[in-house]
Design a protein around this motif. Structure first.
Motif, PDB file in Angstrom:
ATOM      1  N   GLN A 113       4.529 -29.775   3.918  1.00  0.00           N
ATOM      2  CA  GLN A 113       4.393 -30.330   2.481  1.00  0.00           C
ATOM      3  C   GLN A 113       5.254 -29.802   1.359  1.00  0.00           C
ATOM      4  O   GLN A 113       6.351 -30.195   1.163  1.00  0.00           O
ATOM      5  CB  GLN A 113       2.833 -30.346   1.995  1.00  0.00           C
ATOM      6  CG  GLN A 113       2.662 -31.095   0.552  1.00  0.00           C
ATOM      7  CD  GLN A 113       1.072 -31.214   0.205  1.00  0.00           C
ATOM      8  OE1 GLN A 113       0.284 -30.480   1.002  1.00  0.00           O
ATOM      9  NE2 GLN A 113       0.806 -31.718  -0.651  1.00  0.00           N
ATOM     10  N   CYS A 114       5.095 -28.504   1.011  1.00  0.00           N
ATOM     11  CA  CYS A 114       5.936 -27.921   0.275  1.00  0.00           C
ATOM     12  C   CYS A 114       7.095 -27.315   0.790  1.00  0.00           C
ATOM     13  O   CYS A 114       8.134 -27.194   0.445  1.00  0.00           O
ATOM     14  CB  CYS A 114       5.262 -26.691  -0.386  1.00  0.00           C
ATOM     15  SG  CYS A 114       5.018 -25.101   0.429  1.00  0.00           S
TER      16      CYS A 114
ATOM     17  N   CYS B  78       6.620 -22.413   4.173  1.00  0.00           N
ATOM     18  CA  CYS B  78       6.396 -21.880   5.408  1.00  0.00           C
ATOM     19  C   CYS B  78       7.327 -22.297   6.676  1.00  0.00           C
ATOM     20  O   CYS B  78       7.202 -21.872   7.674  1.00  0.00           O
ATOM     21  CB  CYS B  78       4.868 -21.902   6.028  1.00  0.00           C
ATOM     22  SG  CYS B  78       4.454 -23.663   6.556  1.00  0.00           S
TER      23      CYS B  78
ATOM     24  N   CYS C  96      -0.058 -21.747   6.860  1.00  0.00           N
ATOM     25  CA  CYS C  96       0.529 -22.806   5.973  1.00  0.00           C
ATOM     26  C   CYS C  96      -0.436 -23.037   5.028  1.00  0.00           C
ATOM     27  O   CYS C  96      -1.561 -23.586   5.182  1.00  0.00           O
ATOM     28  CB  CYS C  96       0.597 -24.050   6.791  1.00  0.00           C
ATOM     29  SG  CYS C  96       1.285 -25.616   5.765  1.00  0.00           S
TER      30      CYS C  96
ATOM     31  N   CYS D 251      -0.048 -25.413   2.751  1.00  0.00           N
ATOM     32  CA  CYS D 251      -0.567 -26.827   2.549  1.00  0.00           C
ATOM     33  C   CYS D 251      -1.523 -27.349   3.619  1.00  0.00           C
ATOM     34  O   CYS D 251      -1.602 -28.377   3.641  1.00  0.00           O
ATOM     35  CB  CYS D 251       0.887 -27.420   2.507  1.00  0.00           C
ATOM     36  SG  CYS D 251       1.923 -26.950   0.832  1.00  0.00           S
TER      37      CYS D 251
HETATM   38  S1  FES Z   1       4.270 -26.719   4.018  1.00  0.00           S
HETATM   39 FE1  FES Z   1       3.386 -25.663   2.351  1.00  0.00          FE
HETATM   40  S2  FES Z   1       2.931 -23.698   3.100  1.00  0.00           S
HETATM   41 FE2  FES Z   1       3.468 -24.980   4.851  1.00  0.00          FE
END
Ligand code: FES
Ligand code: FAD
Ligand code: SF4
Ligand code: FES
Lengths: 331, 179
Positions: free
Chosen positions: B108-109, B112, B162, B164
């Motif tokens: 997502q972001c 990680c 992770c 997210c």
């Molecule tokens: S995709 Fe956001 S911390 Fe894993």
């Protein structure tokens, strides 16, 4: 972090000499604990003597059926070694229950034995801690101590030893090989770590400047059924709340050889000698197991918030004993 | 002592990073993660916790996955380091696992992700070399390659957190490159 000198000796004698020549020095192996503690300011060596690449990275069979594991063998390689997996399975299982794949690739046999407690007060320079700053008090005793000891603790310190590997080594009657200014010697893993007593700042019975050169896995436990089980707050990548390593051989329904060691309960791997004495020669079955485990845990002195560890340890031990005991004939 | 021994608080270190030779005079306190990000401008490797607790900084050193936040650079003289920037090799094409992460939307972001990728590449080599994990059947034959089911993948990648919660898709992406 203060600056420090860096030395990379090529042999054991050179390493020990370098330590003696540099007051305030520390040995460095995988660095997964020491570098962490240096970042926190808990460890402040003036020189690092890098022993991570010393030629102590082999696992050798001895003619007497024992195996010598060099001090710089990485935890992942030790866990994967077919001889270890086949003959001392509890050791492989304990290693694999600890840390993460990345950390096990760096962590060494020697460093794992000498990793420091994960007590949060020990890691926080702003808090009292007799282990880090002798005489400053123990923040955990009346503070946050859910993860702390229930056996063998003292007024001065209630910390646990965090290693999974050491618990298996204690049950397997392994020995630590040391080399220092006074020469070579061996200590059983069961007599290697100290109870905190009045000197919690000392984790082990090692002498200043001594280097761990290896660990000996004895023939007496080779091929004897053994297993390790650990309970933790998440399914992986967490330290033990409680754990157990069991070595058990049953002949004609009777316990012929047994060793039980608990992790997460004390300042050192805790050999359950009362349990072992009660079981030796007893019929291998649930009733004997329950009675014998209760004998040991009767000595527990839980703190305000960690009494849960006693039944947890009991259940782990009974589960592993039960799994290792062969089903009675005819069933 | 080897040439790495110098009386002061810094030493010259030779590395190969993503195939390129690098020589640096490093402060002994420098960890590999900071060397990569600050000295070499390779900012793919991320600093999540700086204490070995999250895996965001995972890189390959001589083919093995390690947490670069706990590795003093001075200890690595002569090593070959591969970061997320080098996973695909010299070519334009991403590594098959990077392609699978894109196809599966396994982030997502993305913070990680570099660590997840390097960790998974290292993990696949470990399983192929017969390394067991916590969930491998102890009765499985020692030394032979370990088949990776979901439980194996999850356990072997447990060193990569992770925030997210992209875990299900990360596992699917890894499964894609195994098949
Ligand atoms: S995709 Fe956001 S911390 Fe894993
Ligand atoms: C996030 C995280 C989770 C973890 N989870 C677990 C877990 O679940 N279970 C577990 O058991 N462990 C766990 N660990 C701890 C890990 O196993 C240890 O950090 C590791 O085993 C230490 O080995 P090392 O070689 O990196 O030691 P280093 O950090 O290099 O050294 C540790 C200590 O040992 C000394 N030393 C090292 N080698 C020698 C030698 N040969 N002779 C004399 N002294 C020596 C050093 O001076 C230092 O004091 C975890 C660590 C982290 C960071
Ligand atoms: S339990 Fe031991 S390590 Fe923790 S605060 Fe008390 S003295 Fe320090
Ligand atoms: S930044 Fe290295 S493990 Fe978190």
């Amino acid at each position: 972090m203060n600056g420090f000198a860096y030395l990379r000796p090529t042999g054991v004698q050179e390493a020990v000499d370098a330590y003696a020549a540099h007051p305030g020095a520390a040995y460095l192996a995988g660095g997964t604990n020491l570098v962490d503690l240096m970042k926190l300011g808990v460890a402040r060596p003036t020189a690092l003597i890098d022993v991570g690449r010393l030629p102590l990275d082999t696992i050798e069979e001895r003619p007497d059926g024992s195996v010598r594991v060099g001090a710089t063998v990485r935890n992942s390689d030790l866990a994967a070694d077919p001889r270890v997996r086949d003959r001392w399975p509890a050791l492989s299982q304990a290693l694999l229950a600890g840390a993460s794949g990345q950390l096990r690739n760096a962590a060494t046999t020697g460093g794992n034995l000498l990793q420091r407690t994960r007590c949060p007060y020990f890691q926080d320079l702003g808090k009292p801690c007799n282990k880090r700053a002798p005489g400053s008090g123990c923040g955990a005793r009346e503070g946050v101590h859910r993860d702390h000891a229930v056996l063998g603790h003292s007024e001065q310190c209630v910390a646990t030893h965090p290693s999974d590997m050491a618990v298996a080594l204690a049950a397997l009657d392994a020995q630590v090989e040391l080399y220092g200014p006074e020469g070579a010697r061996k200590l059983p893993v069961t007599d290697f770590h100290r109870l905190p007593g009045e000197h919690p700042e000392r984790d082990t019975w090692m002498r200043p400047g001594e280097l761990i050169t290896g660990v000996l896995l004895p023939a007496t436990t080779a091929g004897v059924p053994s297993a390790y089980r650990k309970a933790r707050d998440r399914a992986s990548y967490a330290f033990a709340l409680a754990s157990v390593a069991v070595v058990l051989r049953v002949a004609d329904g009777v316990v012929d050889q047994v060793a039980v060691a608990f992790g997460g309960l004390a300042h050192r791997p805790w050999r359950a000698r009362h349990t072992e004495l009660a079981l030796l020669g007893a019929p291998a079955g649930p009733a004997a197991f329950e009675g014998a485990v209760a004998l040991e845990l009767a000595h527990a002195e839980p703190l305000r918030d960690n009494a849960f560890k006693v039944p947890l340890a009991r259940n782990l031990a009974l589960d592993v004993l039960g799994r290792l005991a062969p089903a009675p004939a005819g069933v | 002592m080897t040439s790495a021994h110098q009386p002061g608080h810094h030493s010259e270190v030779h590395l190969r990073v993503n195939g390129k030779p690098v020589t640096l005079d490093v402060d002994h306190r420098r960890v590999l993660l900071d060397l990569l990000r600050e000295d070499l401008d390779l900012t793919g490797s991320k600093k999540g916790c700086d204490h070995g607790q999250c895996g965001a900084c995972t890189v390959l050193v001589d083919g093995r996955r390690l947490n670069s936040c706990l590795l003093l650079a001075v200890t690595l003289d002569g090593s070959e380091v591969t970061t997320v920037e080098g996973l695909g090799g010299d070519g334009e094409e991403p590594h098959p696992l990077q392609r699978a992460f894109l196809d599966r939307d396994a982030f997502q972001c993305g913070y990680c992700t570099p660590g997840q990728l390097c960790s998974a590449v290292g993990m696949l080599a470990e399983a192929a070399a017969g390394h067991p994990s916590h969930v491998t059947d102890p009765a499985a034959p020692s030394g032979s390659p370990v088949a990776l089911d979901r439980a194996e993948i999850r356990e072997r990648l447990s060193g990569n957190l992770c925030r997210c919660g992209a875990y299900p898709r990360i596992v699917e992406a890894v499964e894609d490159v195994i098949e």
